[in-house]
Design a protein around this motif. Structure first.
Motif, PDB file in Angstrom:
ATOM      1  N   ALA A  32     -40.250 -64.131-120.373  1.00 26.17           N
ATOM      2  CA  ALA A  32     -39.644 -64.026-119.042  1.00 26.17           C
ATOM      3  C   ALA A  32     -38.910 -62.698-118.887  1.00 26.17           C
ATOM      4  O   ALA A  32     -38.956 -62.079-117.815  1.00 26.17           O
ATOM      5  N   TYR A  33     -38.242 -62.268-119.925  1.00 33.20           N
ATOM      6  CA  TYR A  33     -37.517 -60.995-119.882  1.00 33.20           C
ATOM      7  C   TYR A  33     -38.474 -59.840-119.613  1.00 33.20           C
ATOM      8  O   TYR A  33     -38.193 -58.954-118.809  1.00 33.20           O
ATOM      9  N   GLU A  34     -39.613 -59.891-120.256  1.00 35.20           N
ATOM     10  CA  GLU A  34     -40.629 -58.853-120.049  1.00 35.20           C
ATOM     11  C   GLU A  34     -41.228 -58.947-118.640  1.00 35.20           C
ATOM     12  O   GLU A  34     -41.416 -57.937-117.968  1.00 35.20           O
ATOM     13  N   ASP A  35     -41.517 -60.157-118.197  1.00 36.90           N
ATOM     14  CA  ASP A  35     -42.147 -60.357-116.891  1.00 36.90           C
ATOM     15  C   ASP A  35     -41.244 -60.003-115.712  1.00 36.90           C
ATOM     16  O   ASP A  35     -41.731 -59.729-114.619  1.00 36.90           O
ATOM     17  N   PRO A  40     -33.006 -57.409-110.923  1.00 37.23           N
ATOM     18  CA  PRO A  40     -31.648 -57.062-111.360  1.00 37.23           C
ATOM     19  C   PRO A  40     -30.955 -58.224-112.098  1.00 37.23           C
ATOM     20  O   PRO A  40     -30.007 -58.001-112.836  1.00 37.23           O
ATOM     21  N   ARG A  41     -31.445 -59.444-111.905  1.00 39.21           N
ATOM     22  CA  ARG A  41     -30.895 -60.614-112.592  1.00 39.21           C
ATOM     23  C   ARG A  41     -31.789 -61.012-113.773  1.00 39.21           C
ATOM     24  O   ARG A  41     -31.836 -62.166-114.170  1.00 39.21           O
ATOM     25  N   ARG A  42     -32.440 -60.046-114.326  1.00 39.55           N
ATOM     26  CA  ARG A  42     -33.450 -60.243-115.372  1.00 39.55           C
ATOM     27  C   ARG A  42     -32.998 -61.183-116.496  1.00 39.55           C
ATOM     28  O   ARG A  42     -33.688 -62.124-116.849  1.00 39.55           O
ATOM     29  N   GLU A  43     -31.844 -60.933-117.070  1.00 42.66           N
ATOM     30  CA  GLU A  43     -31.382 -61.737-118.196  1.00 42.66           C
ATOM     31  C   GLU A  43     -31.054 -63.165-117.763  1.00 42.66           C
ATOM     32  O   GLU A  43     -31.414 -64.128-118.444  1.00 42.66           O
ATOM     33  N   GLU A  44     -30.400 -63.319-116.633  1.00 44.77           N
ATOM     34  CA  GLU A  44     -30.076 -64.662-116.110  1.00 44.77           C
ATOM     35  C   GLU A  44     -31.350 -65.469-115.862  1.00 44.77           C
ATOM     36  O   GLU A  44     -31.446 -66.636-116.256  1.00 44.77           O
ATOM     37  N   VAL A  45     -32.317 -64.836-115.236  1.00 39.57           N
ATOM     38  CA  VAL A  45     -33.592 -65.501-114.951  1.00 39.57           C
ATOM     39  C   VAL A  45     -34.287 -65.893-116.253  1.00 39.57           C
ATOM     40  O   VAL A  45     -34.801 -67.012-116.381  1.00 39.57           O
ATOM     41  N   ALA A  46     -34.283 -65.013-117.215  1.00 36.32           N
ATOM     42  CA  ALA A  46     -34.938 -65.298-118.495  1.00 36.32           C
ATOM     43  C   ALA A  46     -34.279 -66.482-119.200  1.00 36.32           C
ATOM     44  O   ALA A  46     -34.972 -67.330-119.776  1.00 36.32           O
TER      45      ALA A  46
END
Length: 70
Positions: A32-35, A40-46
């Motif tokens: 998920a982090y890569e995708d 901007p909320r990359r880490e939260e989403v991952a």
């Protein structure tokens, strides 16, 4: 940031999930982090995606996470 090994996972994840669930979490988080590189909320989403992946195979029973039964 992606996690290379389970020992790198956040303390709450390591403290509460069995090893196999940690493997699921780490793999889902890293994908998920890569995708979501442009989010901007990359880490939260991952992290949300990783928990969702764990919940497809494990359920919390009291204070412990246990594998789902078929």
């Amino acid at each position: 940031m992606p996690y290379a090994v389970n020992a790198d996972l956040p303390d709450p994840v390591r403290a509460h999930l069995p090893t196999h669930a940690q493997d699921i979490y780490r793999s889902a988080f890293n994908h998920a982090y890569e995708d979501h590189a442009d989010d901007p909320r990359r880490e939260e989403v991952a992290h949300r995606i990783a928990w969702a992946a764990v919940k497809r195979s494990y359920v919390k029973s009291g204070d412990h996470w246990v594998p789902l039964r078929d």
